[in-house]
Design a protein around this motif. Sequence first.
Motif, PDB file in Angstrom:
ATOM      1  N   THR A  30       0.833  -1.209   0.000  1.00 17.28           N
ATOM      2  CA  THR A  30       0.000   0.000   0.000  1.00 17.28           C
ATOM      3  C   THR A  30       0.866   1.257   0.000  1.00 17.28           C
ATOM      4  O   THR A  30       0.606   2.214  -0.745  1.00 17.28           O
ATOM      5  CB  THR A  30      -0.921  -0.011   1.222  1.00 17.28           C
ATOM      6  OG1 THR A  30      -1.738  -1.188   1.204  1.00 17.28           O
ATOM      7  CG2 THR A  30      -1.818   1.218   1.233  1.00 17.28           C
ATOM      8  N   THR A  33       2.441   1.678  -3.387  1.00 16.33           N
ATOM      9  CA  THR A  33       1.479   2.219  -4.346  1.00 16.33           C
ATOM     10  C   THR A  33       1.318   3.726  -4.171  1.00 16.33           C
ATOM     11  O   THR A  33       1.303   4.492  -5.146  1.00 16.33           O
ATOM     12  CB  THR A  33       0.122   1.526  -4.178  1.00 16.33           C
ATOM     13  OG1 THR A  33       0.288   0.114  -4.365  1.00 16.33           O
ATOM     14  CG2 THR A  33      -0.887   2.039  -5.185  1.00 16.33           C
ATOM     15  N   THR A  36       4.327   5.476  -5.552  1.00 14.21           N
ATOM     16  CA  THR A  36       4.352   5.506  -7.013  1.00 14.21           C
ATOM     17  C   THR A  36       3.384   6.557  -7.557  1.00 14.21           C
ATOM     18  O   THR A  36       3.697   7.280  -8.514  1.00 14.21           O
ATOM     19  CB  THR A  36       3.994   4.125  -7.577  1.00 14.21           C
ATOM     20  OG1 THR A  36       4.910   3.152  -7.052  1.00 14.21           O
ATOM     21  CG2 THR A  36       4.070   4.111  -9.090  1.00 14.21           C
ATOM     22  N   TRP A  52      -7.709   7.445  -8.508  1.00 18.66           N
ATOM     23  CA  TRP A  52      -7.109   6.219  -9.062  1.00 18.66           C
ATOM     24  C   TRP A  52      -7.933   4.988  -8.696  1.00 18.66           C
ATOM     25  O   TRP A  52      -8.176   4.105  -9.530  1.00 18.66           O
ATOM     26  CB  TRP A  52      -5.682   6.078  -8.542  1.00 18.66           C
ATOM     27  CG  TRP A  52      -4.977   4.839  -9.016  1.00 18.66           C
ATOM     28  CD1 TRP A  52      -4.459   4.615 -10.261  1.00 18.66           C
ATOM     29  CD2 TRP A  52      -4.715   3.665  -8.244  1.00 18.66           C
ATOM     30  NE1 TRP A  52      -3.892   3.367 -10.316  1.00 18.66           N
ATOM     31  CE2 TRP A  52      -4.036   2.760  -9.082  1.00 18.66           C
ATOM     32  CE3 TRP A  52      -4.980   3.291  -6.923  1.00 18.66           C
ATOM     33  CZ2 TRP A  52      -3.626   1.500  -8.644  1.00 18.66           C
ATOM     34  CZ3 TRP A  52      -4.569   2.050  -6.496  1.00 18.66           C
ATOM     35  CH2 TRP A  52      -3.910   1.170  -7.347  1.00 18.66           C
TER      36      TRP A  52
END
Length: 306
Positions: A30, A33, A36, A52
């Motif tokens: 998590t 992510t 990123t 997202w």
Amino acid sequence: MTSAFLSALGGRIAERWLAALALPGLLFLTAATAATLLGHEHWSDLERLRDWVDTLSDSPAARSAGTVVLVALGVLAGAAATGAAAQALGTGVELLWCAEPHGPVLRYLADRRSHRWRVADAAFRTALVAAGRARIEGAAEADRLADVAERRYADRARIASAPPRHPFRMGDRLSGPAQRLWQAYRLDLTAAWPHLWLLAADGTRAELQAARLRLTASARLCAWGLGYLVLAVWWWPAALAGGVAVTSGVLRGRAAADAFAELTEALADLHVRDLAAALNVEYEGRDDRVLGERLTRLLRKEPGDP
């Protein structure tokens, strides 16, 4: 009954796997992510994350049960793989804590700790002499100087209880019992340990195993912290989690090493004569060092009369 036992065993294994690997791995994925998607520029942009997630949920693939199952299995597999990597890195951290000073970096760290200990030892001895002289002379500041000596002793003890030989405190703490037992009894703890372990009571073994597991868990926590520090290259808030994890892991590791070393030394102190009796080595009237030398020769399979 066998089926019930296997079911219970499988449940415990699943719980341990979930706690040790899957959940920390999911949390790390998590954070990866978020790193990123957000980066340093949008580090706190929750709206960006929400968009997202909405995009993923509105995609046609999200309406397929098979795709959802495959994605869930992939996420779990990724979490397990991440957890396994952290576990392997934790083993490396644990080995590093206990490493001998081989190589320039580890030798530098060991020499630095040794220098700090010698400086602290000199300060303690100077303060102790001053406090003793003031006590003999009946000086008014005797109590203050005694407090200073106690503080200097605590400063030295924070580095190591004896002249350090390892790059890190945990290495000296874990090797300390073997050194002290050799000095006190001439007993080789490495050779005697399997036999002492078999003589120990179940409760003692459980305490030792618990301390050992806490040391391993502390090293694994440091490994997770290092992973978050790597994520901080892309998303700086991960550095906060990484710093807390590494600091907590080191402090817990020190406490676990202290507990394991104290229990190990206590086990040897309590059972050295039981070991002699179990191996049919006479110990009545013998000096502890003589008994320890005979046990060491016997356990090492060295020639000589036990």
